[in-house]
Design a protein around this motif. Structure first.
Motif, PDB file in Angstrom:
ATOM      1  N   ARG A 246       0.857  -1.191   0.000  1.00 43.06           N
ATOM      2  CA  ARG A 246       0.000   0.000   0.000  1.00 43.06           C
ATOM      3  C   ARG A 246       0.893   1.242   0.000  1.00 43.06           C
ATOM      4  O   ARG A 246       2.084   1.174   0.303  1.00 43.06           O
ATOM      5  CB  ARG A 246      -0.896   0.019   1.236  1.00 43.06           C
ATOM      6  N   ASN A 247       0.299   2.378  -0.348  1.00 39.50           N
ATOM      7  CA  ASN A 247       1.010   3.649  -0.237  1.00 39.50           C
ATOM      8  C   ASN A 247       1.225   3.999   1.228  1.00 39.50           C
ATOM      9  O   ASN A 247       0.405   3.673   2.089  1.00 39.50           O
ATOM     10  CB  ASN A 247       0.220   4.771  -0.914  1.00 39.50           C
ATOM     11  N   GLN A 248       2.296   4.696   1.511  1.00 41.68           N
ATOM     12  CA  GLN A 248       2.637   5.056   2.880  1.00 41.68           C
ATOM     13  C   GLN A 248       2.148   6.456   3.275  1.00 41.68           C
ATOM     14  O   GLN A 248       2.390   6.891   4.399  1.00 41.68           O
ATOM     15  CB  GLN A 248       4.160   4.986   3.062  1.00 41.68           C
ATOM     16  N   TRP A 249       1.431   7.124   2.337  1.00 39.19           N
ATOM     17  CA  TRP A 249       1.070   8.523   2.568  1.00 39.19           C
ATOM     18  C   TRP A 249      -0.404   8.777   2.277  1.00 39.19           C
ATOM     19  O   TRP A 249      -1.074   7.965   1.618  1.00 39.19           O
ATOM     20  CB  TRP A 249       1.929   9.462   1.697  1.00 39.19           C
ATOM     21  N   SER A 250      -0.861   9.917   2.704  1.00 39.56           N
ATOM     22  CA  SER A 250      -2.217  10.360   2.371  1.00 39.56           C
ATOM     23  C   SER A 250      -2.263  10.739   0.898  1.00 39.56           C
ATOM     24  O   SER A 250      -1.215  10.949   0.276  1.00 39.56           O
ATOM     25  CB  SER A 250      -2.594  11.573   3.229  1.00 39.56           C
ATOM     26  N   PRO A 251      -3.469  10.854   0.299  1.00 39.16           N
ATOM     27  CA  PRO A 251      -3.563  11.233  -1.111  1.00 39.16           C
ATOM     28  C   PRO A 251      -2.834  12.534  -1.443  1.00 39.16           C
ATOM     29  O   PRO A 251      -2.162  12.629  -2.482  1.00 39.16           O
ATOM     30  CB  PRO A 251      -5.067  11.360  -1.333  1.00 39.16           C
ATOM     31  N   VAL A 252      -2.918  13.518  -0.588  1.00 43.75           N
ATOM     32  CA  VAL A 252      -2.244  14.792  -0.847  1.00 43.75           C
ATOM     33  C   VAL A 252      -0.734  14.611  -0.811  1.00 43.75           C
ATOM     34  O   VAL A 252       0.010  15.123  -1.674  1.00 43.75           O
ATOM     35  CB  VAL A 252      -2.678  15.861   0.189  1.00 43.75           C
ATOM     36  N   GLU A 253      -0.261  13.870   0.164  1.00 43.08           N
ATOM     37  CA  GLU A 253       1.181  13.648   0.287  1.00 43.08           C
ATOM     38  C   GLU A 253       1.708  12.807  -0.879  1.00 43.08           C
ATOM     39  O   GLU A 253       2.831  13.015  -1.352  1.00 43.08           O
ATOM     40  CB  GLU A 253       1.470  12.953   1.624  1.00 43.08           C
ATOM     41  N   CYS A 254       0.904  11.860  -1.364  1.00 45.35           N
ATOM     42  CA  CYS A 254       1.279  11.075  -2.548  1.00 45.35           C
ATOM     43  C   CYS A 254       1.422  11.978  -3.764  1.00 45.35           C
ATOM     44  O   CYS A 254       2.390  11.870  -4.534  1.00 45.35           O
ATOM     45  CB  CYS A 254       0.232  10.002  -2.830  1.00 45.35           C
ATOM     46  N   LYS A 255       0.463  12.901  -3.946  1.00 42.62           N
ATOM     47  CA  LYS A 255       0.498  13.813  -5.095  1.00 42.62           C
ATOM     48  C   LYS A 255       1.756  14.661  -5.088  1.00 42.62           C
ATOM     49  O   LYS A 255       2.356  14.937  -6.131  1.00 42.62           O
ATOM     50  CB  LYS A 255      -0.743  14.708  -5.089  1.00 42.62           C
ATOM     51  N   GLN A 256       2.163  15.096  -3.897  1.00 42.12           N
ATOM     52  CA  GLN A 256       3.353  15.929  -3.795  1.00 42.12           C
ATOM     53  C   GLN A 256       4.599  15.165  -4.250  1.00 42.12           C
ATOM     54  O   GLN A 256       5.426  15.686  -5.005  1.00 42.12           O
ATOM     55  CB  GLN A 256       3.504  16.410  -2.343  1.00 42.12           C
ATOM     56  N   ILE A 257       4.723  13.920  -3.807  1.00 42.62           N
ATOM     57  CA  ILE A 257       5.884  13.115  -4.228  1.00 42.62           C
ATOM     58  C   ILE A 257       5.816  12.812  -5.716  1.00 42.62           C
ATOM     59  O   ILE A 257       6.822  12.903  -6.430  1.00 42.62           O
ATOM     60  CB  ILE A 257       5.954  11.807  -3.408  1.00 42.62           C
ATOM     61  N   MET A 258       4.617  12.450  -6.203  1.00 39.31           N
ATOM     62  CA  MET A 258       4.458  12.128  -7.627  1.00 39.31           C
ATOM     63  C   MET A 258       4.838  13.314  -8.501  1.00 39.31           C
ATOM     64  O   MET A 258       5.476  13.160  -9.547  1.00 39.31           O
ATOM     65  CB  MET A 258       3.017  11.706  -7.908  1.00 39.31           C
ATOM     66  N   GLN A 259       4.460  14.499  -8.095  1.00 43.04           N
ATOM     67  CA  GLN A 259       4.778  15.709  -8.867  1.00 43.04           C
ATOM     68  C   GLN A 259       6.286  15.893  -8.981  1.00 43.04           C
ATOM     69  O   GLN A 259       6.825  16.123 -10.072  1.00 43.04           O
ATOM     70  CB  GLN A 259       4.154  16.929  -8.183  1.00 43.04           C
ATOM     71  N   VAL A 260       6.968  15.782  -7.838  1.00 46.42           N
ATOM     72  CA  VAL A 260       8.419  15.995  -7.833  1.00 46.42           C
ATOM     73  C   VAL A 260       9.137  14.844  -8.544  1.00 46.42           C
ATOM     74  O   VAL A 260      10.116  15.068  -9.265  1.00 46.42           O
ATOM     75  CB  VAL A 260       8.919  16.151  -6.386  1.00 46.42           C
ATOM     76  N   LEU A 261       8.657  13.638  -8.364  1.00 42.21           N
ATOM     77  CA  LEU A 261       9.265  12.479  -9.031  1.00 42.21           C
ATOM     78  C   LEU A 261       9.228  12.647 -10.544  1.00 42.21           C
ATOM     79  O   LEU A 261      10.221  12.386 -11.240  1.00 42.21           O
ATOM     80  CB  LEU A 261       8.531  11.204  -8.617  1.00 42.21           C
ATOM     81  N   LYS A 262       8.116  13.103 -11.055  1.00 40.63           N
ATOM     82  CA  LYS A 262       7.992  13.326 -12.495  1.00 40.63           C
ATOM     83  C   LYS A 262       8.965  14.402 -12.960  1.00 40.63           C
ATOM     84  O   LYS A 262       9.625  14.251 -13.998  1.00 40.63           O
ATOM     85  CB  LYS A 262       6.560  13.718 -12.845  1.00 40.63           C
ATOM     86  N   GLU A 263       9.076  15.488 -12.202  1.00 43.70           N
ATOM     87  CA  GLU A 263       9.976  16.579 -12.590  1.00 43.70           C
ATOM     88  C   GLU A 263      11.432  16.117 -12.603  1.00 43.70           C
ATOM     89  O   GLU A 263      12.191  16.430 -13.534  1.00 43.70           O
ATOM     90  CB  GLU A 263       9.814  17.756 -11.620  1.00 43.70           C
ATOM     91  N   VAL A 264      11.827  15.361 -11.576  1.00 41.92           N
ATOM     92  CA  VAL A 264      13.221  14.920 -11.489  1.00 41.92           C
ATOM     93  C   VAL A 264      13.560  13.938 -12.608  1.00 41.92           C
ATOM     94  O   VAL A 264      14.576  14.088 -13.297  1.00 41.92           O
ATOM     95  CB  VAL A 264      13.496  14.285 -10.106  1.00 41.92           C
ATOM     96  N   LEU A 265      12.722  12.935 -12.807  1.00 40.72           N
ATOM     97  CA  LEU A 265      13.018  11.903 -13.805  1.00 40.72           C
ATOM     98  C   LEU A 265      12.978  12.431 -15.229  1.00 40.72           C
ATOM     99  O   LEU A 265      13.885  12.165 -16.027  1.00 40.72           O
ATOM    100  CB  LEU A 265      12.042  10.731 -13.660  1.00 40.72           C
ATOM    101  N   PHE A 266      11.927  13.177 -15.562  1.00 40.06           N
ATOM    102  CA  PHE A 266      11.689  13.511 -16.972  1.00 40.06           C
ATOM    103  C   PHE A 266      12.107  14.923 -17.365  1.00 40.06           C
ATOM    104  O   PHE A 266      12.398  15.159 -18.541  1.00 40.06           O
ATOM    105  CB  PHE A 266      10.218  13.275 -17.299  1.00 40.06           C
TER     106      PHE A 266
END
Length: 607
Positions: A246-266
């Protein structure tokens, strides 16, 4: 010397400037030092680590037999060299060497656990040496830089790697789903297909850690209060080692990581799908994709999932028929796809053309989450397609063989792959007994299919042309004719097609079939078929049969060094030409005079 304290003697001998041979020579000076040094485990432990720093983890701190181990390794290396020296005579007529013919190396590998690492170390040193040879004459096989030694060492290295990986795969399959990490499966594929490289999961994991740390640094700047920064190191390491449920974070906290992950990788690191050279095999190798930031959907998705898992996000692999994506759910209910091949774009469930299969009754079935084993099977299938479609000729047969043998291992029920492997073995006159044994020991859904393949292999093995006595018979020396202008080892330019090649064989006149001669329009040549024809290795990796009138000598080798088969015939390049190995020299003894005359002429005119 007798007055020197033992500690001083030990300190001197421990110097990295003194080799193992130096220490052994010193110990031979007298009985006292021999006894003293041979029992000094601390000294030999240091020498072992100096000589083989990558092997320091093989033994624990309580191991007390480093002297005996060094002697064992020395004898193993000597035996390895002896076996390598026999290979050119045994296999000079074969383009591919079968598993059965390398069985003696498997026995050596299985003698003790550490032998895998010892043999790989020794063979890697041979294959990857940058030593050059300055001799116009034939050199011994064990000369550093000898291309023939490198050629056969690479064949053995591939066999040893894959024999070891077979055991590793069985261990991986026995793990619980929580332990079967996608990145380990991808590392396995990269190791299988690139035996000449030292690829480890530890190194791959370290690169993935660096990406995850880059995401955290950027996340710290944008969302400094994110709870990930208060997670204990032990918990972070747990996410790294085990699949999440399962995810380790709340939906808002997941979105924050997903946003930064996309920026760093791509955006920052510029990972992208390779549309220009989609079928390059490197797109499937996780080490290559991490280094060059381009790859197939499946490899990019594995990297994305591994980084996301280190950050506490659950991304699940979905194995679509024509694509590969990750599924992500912020609240464990509503989920979407991440298209890693296209910059990490978010694709909603209803908008993904690959997301569901429409049945005849118009009901919709979602694709299930793929297991790690299924992902590896998909990667193996991709590599087979790549080997068949990639236009690079050099090493194509070896790539295809590796991909089919990988499929045999990870997807043993794939009868079509086994048929393809059987045909490849037969096409290249390989021993098929190991494949026959495999087919007989497997339980197939349609046993009749396997039986048909077994019968095909037995017919092949019993054919008169498969006589092993004939294959291993001594090579007769070829006799030159007056019409022959060129010699084995000379580098040539094709006058019509302008490619560089090197001669490794010749016929006094064209011996190809009538169909081939008709297809190649030999009748349109000035001298037709009644002229010498040469077998040549071409810089693109191919082998061709060329009329004498179409060739012109040159000292420009172009990209011939990329042809994998150069080492099968030649030991090294010397200024103007390739020097044949001992076997090739015995086969064409009269060519040396022609080759040396060509060399002398080029040197005379400074060409």
């Amino acid at each position: 010397m007798d007055l020197l304290p033992l500690e001083i003697v030990e300190l001197i001998l421990s110097s990295p400037n003194l080799s193992i041979k130096d220490v052994i020579n010193f110990s031979s000076t007298c009985h006292y030092y021999r006894e003293l040094i041979s029992t000094n485990n601390t000294l030999w432990k240091q020498k072992f680590r100096d000589k083989w720093p990558d092997l320091t983890d093989l033994f624990d701190n309580n191991f007390n037999y480093y002297y005996q181990e060094i002697i064992y390794v020395h004898n193993l290396f000597r035996l390895t060299q002896q076996k390598l020296e026999l290979m050119p005579s045994r296999f000079c007529k074969k383009y591919e060497i079968s598993e059965c013919e390398l069985e003696e190396w498997t026995l050596l590998l299985n003698e003790k656990h550490e032998n895998y690492w010892y043999l790989v170390t020794y063979l890697m040193d041979i294959v990857n040496t940058s030593a050059t040879i300055e001799s116009i004459d034939v050199v011994s096989l064990n000369t550093p830089g000898n291309k023939t030694q490198q050629y056969y060492a690479s064949k053995v290295l591939r066999h040893i790697r894959q024999a070891h990986l077979l055991k590793e795969w069985l261990v991986f399959r026995s793990l619980s789903p929580k332990e079967q990490l996608l990145e380990i499966g991808a590392t396995f594929v990269a190791q299988w297909c690139q035996p000449q490289l030292q690829i480890t999961h530890k190194r791959i994991s370290t690169k993935l850690d660096k990406i995850a740390n880059a995401v955290k640094r950027k996340l710290k700047n944008i969302y400094p209060s994110h709870p990930i920064f208060s997670v204990p190191l032990e918990e972070l390491n747990k996410w790294k080692r085990y699949n999440l449920d399962r995810n380790q974070w709340s939906p808002v906290e997941c979105k924050q990581i997903m946003q930064v992950l996309k920026e760093v990788l791509f955006d920052d690191m510029r990972f992208t799908g390779n549309n220009v050279a989609y079928y390059m095999p490197q797109n499937s190798f996780i080490n290559e994709v991490l280094d060059f930031k381009q790859g197939l959907p499946i490899t990019l998705a594995i990297i994305y999932e591994a980084v996301a898992r280190r950050l506490g996000l659950l991304c699940q692999p979905i194995n679509f028929p024509a694509h590969f994506m990750l599924r992500f759910a912020e609240d464990c209910q509503d989920w979407y796809y991440i298209d890693v091949f296209n910059g990490g774009n978010i694709v909603r469930r209803g908008g993904c053309p690959h997301a569901r299969t429409r049945m005849s009754d118009r009901s919709q079935i979602e694709y299930p989450v793929a297991t790690a084993v299924q992902v590896v099977e998909r990667m193996a299938n991709n590599l087979e397609v790549s080997a068949r479609q990639h236009t690079q000729v050099n090493g194509r047969v070896t790539r295809l063989r590796s991909s089919l043998e990988l499929l045999k291992l990870v997807s043993p029920q794939d009868i079509s792959a086994l048929v393809s492997l059987a045909r490849l073995y037969m096409l290249h006159s390989m021993d098929t007994r190991s494949l026959e044994s495999f087919l007989l020991n497997q339980e197939f859904q349609v046993p009749e299919q396997a039986q048909r393949v077994v019968h095909m292999l037995r017919d092949y093995e019993s054919h008169p042309s498969r006589s092993r006595t004939e294959q291993n018979s001594p090579v007769e020396a070829a006799r030159r004719t007056p019409d022959l202008k060129f010699a084995v080892g000379m580098v040539m330019t094709h006058l019509a097609l302008d490619y560089k090649c090197v001669i490794y064989d010749w016929d006094p006149e064209c011996l190809a079939s009538e169909d081939w001669q008709e297809q190649m329009h030999v009748d349109l040549l000035r001298f037709g078929a009644k002229q010498p024809f040469y077998n040549v290795l071409v810089e693109d990796g191919s082998h061709r049969y060329v009329a004498q009138e179409n060739l012109q000598p040159t000292s420009d080798t172009g990209f011939l060094y990329l042809n994998d088969d150069v080492g099968r015939h030649f030991s090294h390049f010397f200024h103007t030409h390739y020097v044949p190995n001992a076997n090739k020299e015995r086969e064409y003894p009269q060519d040396k005079e022609v080759r040396l005359a060509f060399h002398a002429e080029l040197v005379k005119y400074g060409l």
